[in-house]
Each structure stands twice: as C-alpha cells, then as structure tokens.
Design an enzyme around this catalytic site. Sequence first.
Site, PDB file in Angstrom:
ATOM      1  CG  ASP A  83     -28.098  93.401  21.236  1.00 22.85           C
ATOM      2  OD1 ASP A  83     -28.724  94.574  21.152  1.00 22.85           O
ATOM      3  OD2 ASP A  83     -26.767  93.075  21.240  1.00 22.85           O
ATOM      4  CG  HIS A  84     -27.870  95.046  17.387  1.00 21.10           C
ATOM      5  ND1 HIS A  84     -28.086  96.441  16.693  1.00 21.10           N
ATOM      6  CD2 HIS A  84     -27.332  95.402  18.335  1.00 21.10           C
ATOM      7  CE1 HIS A  84     -27.613  97.286  17.566  1.00 21.10           C
ATOM      8  NE2 HIS A  84     -27.051  96.871  18.744  1.00 21.10           N
ATOM      9  CG  ASN A 253     -27.975  96.997  24.867  1.00 17.58           C
ATOM     10  OD1 ASN A 253     -28.782  97.257  25.731  1.00 17.58           O
ATOM     11  ND2 ASN A 253     -28.142  96.788  23.891  1.00 17.58           N
ATOM     12  NE  ARG A 259     -17.937  90.396  23.204  1.00 15.92           N
ATOM     13  CZ  ARG A 259     -18.117  90.666  21.639  1.00 15.92           C
ATOM     14  NH1 ARG A 259     -16.920  90.979  21.028  1.00 15.92           N
ATOM     15  NH2 ARG A 259     -19.193  90.581  21.183  1.00 15.92           N
ATOM     16  NE  ARG A 280     -13.531  70.452  35.228  1.00 15.81           N
ATOM     17  CZ  ARG A 280     -13.531  69.261  35.798  1.00 15.81           C
ATOM     18  NH1 ARG A 280     -14.768  68.791  36.448  1.00 15.81           N
ATOM     19  NH2 ARG A 280     -12.706  68.383  35.671  1.00 15.81           N
TER      20      ARG A 280
END
EC number: 4.1.2.13
Length: 323
Positions: A83-84, A253, A259, A280
């Site tokens: 990407d990019h 995209n 996030r 975890r």
Amino acid sequence: MPLCTLRQMLGEARKHKYGVGAFNVNNMEQIQGIMKAVVQLKSPVILQCSRGALKYSDMIYLKKLCEAALEKHPDIPICIHLDHGDTLESVKMAIDLGFSSVMIDASHHPFDENVRITKEVVAYAHARGVSVEAELGTLGGIEEDVQNTVQLTEPQDAKKFVELTGVDALAVAIGTSHGAYKFKSESDIRLAIDRVKTISDLTGIPLVMHGSSSVPKDVKDMINKYGGKMPDAVGVPIESIVHAIGEGVCKINVDSDSRMAMTGAIRKVFVEHPEKFDPRDYLGPGRDAITEMLIPKIKAFGSAGHAGDYKVVSLEEAKAWYK
C-alpha cells in the site's frame, strides 16, 4: 492455492459488481482477526502493508505472516498488496519478496511525472505477473506522515493516465481522506460519488476507494469510555461506500476501523482487569474485535460467498496477460 493477483481478484469483483475489502495489517493478531472474518463469510481478501507497517514489522515478517494465512486457509483467495509504495525501489523490494500486487503512489507529482514513474513500475511488475495500482488526484488527511489536501480525480485525466500507464487498478480521489478524522462533522460529509461511474466507464478498469473507514460510533464511544480521546472522529458512511461499489469501485481500503476496534477492546481489558499483564489477555480480545468489526463490512461490500468463484492464477501464469 497460490497468491491471487489484484487484477484477477478485482476483475471478478467488477464483473459481478461487488467490492473486496483491502485491510491494512501490522501484526499477527490483525491478520488472524481479518482471516477469521473472511473464512466465516467465504470472501476473497486483500491483506495490505503500508510503508509505516513495513517500518514497524519489517517486510519479511509481514510477508511470512500473510503466507501463513494462505497456507492455513487455501480455499480463500488472498492478495498480498503493498500500500502506498512511494519509490520504484520500495516497489521492487516488495515484488522481489513475492507480493502479488503493489501500489505506486506518485499522485503528489505533476501528471506527466506521475505517468513516468508509474510506467516504470508497471514494466517491472507486469514482467513478473504482479498487478499495479496507482493513484490520480490526492486524498486529504495524513497517510504515513504525509499530509495532503484534497484534489479530486478528473475523469478525462483518469482515462489518459490509464491509457498511458497500463495500470490494473486506479485509486480515485472523490472526497475521502486518510485517518479517523475524515470530515469536520457528520453534516460536513460530501463525496463526489457521481464521478465514479464516469471514470469507471472511461477507463474500463477496477477503481479503488482509499480512506474508507466508517469510524462507527459505538467503537469510538468505547475508546472514549475507557480513557481514549477521539471525540471528533468522523468516517465515511457505509451507505456511501455501497453506492460507490455500485458505480465501479472494486477495492475498499480500510485501516482506521480495524485499529479502533482493537484499541477499544484492549483499553477495556486494561481498565476492567488492571491485574492482567499477559499480552494474550488483551491482544486476544483485540483480535476478536477486528473480526466483529469486519463481518458486517464484508457483507455490505458484497464479497461474502465469492471465495470459490474462480481458480486463482499464479504469478507465472499471469505474465501472459501482459505480452
């Protein structure tokens, strides 16, 4: 199953009028969270690595993690995409490492220079069966420390650019921006989706929509509830993305949404279970939150159930497309 090229994956999407999610990855948990969603829905997927991700994790680590997904889920078409990429050297490195698709982003250059750089990348990539995405026009926001203002893609420029470069997919600027702060407010959302069909008809290739995170209110509220500070984050309505898919967008995209989902889940664990210190115990919920976030998106994009529609062509076989 070999890695799928972007050309084949998006060609199928364009033919059947659905979109494929291109999800940015930085680590194992993100990849696992994404794969759990696409396996459940039997959807093809694009795992993409940005320049920032490659600096953080190293290109080899990320490539091997993506290959693990391919080995574990051989029935799911997977494209590994840079990407990019901003230089010929960075793109060559990804291709030589085995990525099945690359993006060269020279959109910040004048038109003729963008064409020149993109043609160099196309020549190198196509000789190896690798697909190329390029960008025309500029998105607003910040992408890997590069700040831009919006410059919408002109349809006739797009037609000329595709004819001159031979790219497989084109990222168009229609008013979206990178990051979680895409608009000043929900009432300020303005997208030039009317341009998409015109550009699609003129170029005849799959189009790409960058900056397509929706920034769901419930996830934003969770982050803020557990100590975060994202009060003004505004994303692209899922309805607008679906509209764009109907007009010719085939690759969507998504980065900020994943996030945010992971961040909200991790913050919740830290606040509610301050005694936890095993990674975890918080990365696991973060991984699950990504899956939960992406399932409705993939359904909305229309790619669910399409994983078994076609036999993936290898990079070696793909070379024949460009002779």
